[in-house]
Design an enzyme around this catalytic site. Sequence first.
Site, PDB file in Angstrom:
ATOM      1  N   TYR A 142       0.565  -1.449   0.076  1.00 49.42           N
ATOM      2  CA  TYR A 142       0.142  -0.108   0.008  1.00 49.42           C
ATOM      3  C   TYR A 142       0.775   1.315  -0.093  1.00 49.42           C
ATOM      4  O   TYR A 142       0.469   2.263  -0.512  1.00 49.42           O
ATOM      5  CB  TYR A 142      -0.634   0.148   1.183  1.00 49.42           C
ATOM      6  CG  TYR A 142      -2.154  -0.666   0.946  1.00 49.42           C
ATOM      7  CD1 TYR A 142      -2.346  -2.180   0.985  1.00 49.42           C
ATOM      8  CD2 TYR A 142      -3.406   0.048   1.166  1.00 49.42           C
ATOM      9  CE1 TYR A 142      -3.358  -3.006   0.641  1.00 49.42           C
ATOM     10  CE2 TYR A 142      -4.522  -0.776   1.057  1.00 49.42           C
ATOM     11  CZ  TYR A 142      -4.507  -2.257   0.844  1.00 49.42           C
ATOM     12  OH  TYR A 142      -5.737  -2.783   0.469  1.00 49.42           O
ATOM     13  N   LYS A 193       3.433 -15.463   1.927  1.00 49.24           N
ATOM     14  CA  LYS A 193       3.706 -16.352   0.986  1.00 49.24           C
ATOM     15  C   LYS A 193       5.294 -16.458   0.851  1.00 49.24           C
ATOM     16  O   LYS A 193       5.797 -15.754  -0.053  1.00 49.24           O
ATOM     17  CB  LYS A 193       3.159 -15.984  -0.289  1.00 49.24           C
ATOM     18  CG  LYS A 193       1.783 -16.584  -0.302  1.00 49.24           C
ATOM     19  CD  LYS A 193       0.942 -16.487  -1.950  1.00 49.24           C
ATOM     20  CE  LYS A 193       1.618 -17.199  -3.189  1.00 49.24           C
ATOM     21  NZ  LYS A 193       1.337 -18.641  -3.061  1.00 49.24           N
ATOM     22  N   ASP A 226      -2.591 -18.054   0.293  1.00 53.96           N
ATOM     23  CA  ASP A 226      -3.616 -18.589  -0.585  1.00 53.96           C
ATOM     24  C   ASP A 226      -4.363 -19.728   0.209  1.00 53.96           C
ATOM     25  O   ASP A 226      -5.502 -19.807  -0.042  1.00 53.96           O
ATOM     26  CB  ASP A 226      -2.840 -19.029  -2.096  1.00 53.96           C
ATOM     27  CG  ASP A 226      -1.678 -19.929  -2.005  1.00 53.96           C
ATOM     28  OD1 ASP A 226      -1.352 -20.084  -0.632  1.00 53.96           O
ATOM     29  OD2 ASP A 226      -1.356 -20.723  -2.757  1.00 53.96           O
ATOM     30  N   ASP A 250      -6.379  -7.354   3.581  1.00 47.99           N
ATOM     31  CA  ASP A 250      -7.502  -6.865   3.051  1.00 47.99           C
ATOM     32  C   ASP A 250      -8.223  -7.745   2.270  1.00 47.99           C
ATOM     33  O   ASP A 250      -9.549  -7.937   2.517  1.00 47.99           O
ATOM     34  CB  ASP A 250      -6.884  -5.725   1.978  1.00 47.99           C
ATOM     35  CG  ASP A 250      -8.082  -5.185   0.901  1.00 47.99           C
ATOM     36  OD1 ASP A 250      -9.008  -4.611   1.557  1.00 47.99           O
ATOM     37  OD2 ASP A 250      -8.023  -5.035  -0.043  1.00 47.99           O
ATOM     38  N   ASP A 254     -12.357  -9.489   3.545  1.00 46.43           N
ATOM     39  CA  ASP A 254     -13.498  -9.757   3.022  1.00 46.43           C
ATOM     40  C   ASP A 254     -13.963 -10.983   2.751  1.00 46.43           C
ATOM     41  O   ASP A 254     -15.153 -11.209   2.996  1.00 46.43           O
ATOM     42  CB  ASP A 254     -13.152  -9.163   1.601  1.00 46.43           C
ATOM     43  CG  ASP A 254     -13.365  -7.712   1.200  1.00 46.43           C
ATOM     44  OD1 ASP A 254     -13.059  -6.863   2.178  1.00 46.43           O
ATOM     45  OD2 ASP A 254     -14.023  -7.091   0.259  1.00 46.43           O
TER      46      ASP A 254
HETATM   47  C1  IPM Z   1     -10.516  -1.679   3.179  1.00 40.20           C
HETATM   48  C2  IPM Z   1     -10.782  -0.928   2.153  1.00 40.20           C
HETATM   49  C3  IPM Z   1      -9.592  -0.167   1.900  1.00 40.20           C
HETATM   50  C4  IPM Z   1      -8.149  -0.847   1.757  1.00 40.20           C
HETATM   51  C5  IPM Z   1      -9.743   0.773   0.690  1.00 40.20           C
HETATM   52  C6  IPM Z   1     -11.004   1.772   0.677  1.00 40.20           C
HETATM   53  C7  IPM Z   1      -8.508   1.756   0.429  1.00 40.20           C
HETATM   54  O1  IPM Z   1     -10.906  -1.805   1.295  1.00 40.20           O
HETATM   55  O2  IPM Z   1     -10.400  -1.001   4.433  1.00 40.20           O
HETATM   56  O3  IPM Z   1     -10.430  -2.823   3.490  1.00 40.20           O
HETATM   57  O4  IPM Z   1      -7.981  -1.352   0.790  1.00 40.20           O
HETATM   58  O5  IPM Z   1      -7.471  -1.196   2.772  1.00 40.20           O
HETATM   59 MN    MN Z   2     -10.749  -4.094   2.006  1.00 35.63          MN
END
Ligand code: IPM
Ligand code: MN
Length: 370
Positions: A142, A193, A226, A250, A254
Amino acid sequence: MASYKLLLLPGDGIGPEVMREVEKLIAWFRAQGIAGFETETDLVGGAAYDAHKVAISDEAMRRAQEADAVLFGAVGGPKWADVPYEHRPEAGLLRLRKELGLFANLRPAICYPALADASSLKREVVEGLDIVIVRELTGGVYFGEPKEIVTLENGQRRAVDTQLYTTGEIERIARVAFELAKKRRNKVSSAEKHNVMKSGVLWKQVVTQVHQAEYPEVELEHVLADNCGMQLVRWPKQYDVIVCDNLFGDILSDVAAMLTGSLGMLPSASLGAEDAKTGQRKALYEPVHGSAPDIAGRGLANPIAMIGSFGMALRYSFGLTDAADLLERAITEALASGLRTKDIAAPGTNAVGTSEMGDAVIRELERLSR
Ligand code: IPM
Ligand code: MN
């Protein structure tokens, strides 16, 4: 009554709608005499760009530095697809994380009993799930430099992102994971990884060293990132605390979010280092979901991830453990009473809106504290 300074940054899309529900909660806790909160509100993301041509103003950054905690909604949307890269809505969030030094991102994924059927996985796989992803938040790809797109002599363009970690960055996030595991089921799974990345090799070595030197009593396992993604959808209950870098965190968070029924359920806390003098940490609390432009402005969004993020602020920034427990029970009860926003409603059933869900949580708070 102790009083705390909160900066509210509702942002874009559904951010303002879900933040409104937290404002109701803040008023409720104040009225009960549980804690006082002084709030300020400012712009971030596309909203800040529209007003100031930047994703967050210096003034808002100053307020964030001075606040006891920042509550953040969401940023981004198609409206800002063409703004200059350095001013894109997400840049506001990244500046907050970087300048406040919020290196530790805690993303708990809890499957509320009432929601086990809302998950896309089978009930027995997710029922009772309670894991935390500890994501490194101020390093890695990032922020690593160089980060650029250059045009080569042959006319081709070349894009570079840099994945970069130092031992110090890995040590401090590993410690957060081990400390958290000690208060939970005492297991840390470190995902990287090392089979293709030097940063993965170093990550694995440093986590192992911290473990041996400081936390031998905690169980540690290493897992390829992975494979971790695959294991999360196969049998997530094998995990307790997962620690990983910024990008893997990240993605894995999710995945973990969806195990709980909806991305609309997952709160998060982003914490800085403890101040040596005051013992205080800089902190920002935000739902894991994004700005959801497709449903923004229609009162349909699930406010629970935002409400849960406020709950994490009560716990981690203000030490109001009882209030945080109470709020979590109220969320559980509101769900148990059958209320569902659209994202977690079974097909063909009636869903309630954002404010009805927020009101239901307050109703349960009142009932539970009587
Ligand atoms: C998160 C989001 C952010 C990230 C974006 C909005 C920059 O997806 O907080 O998970 O990638 O960290
Ligand atoms: Mn995210």
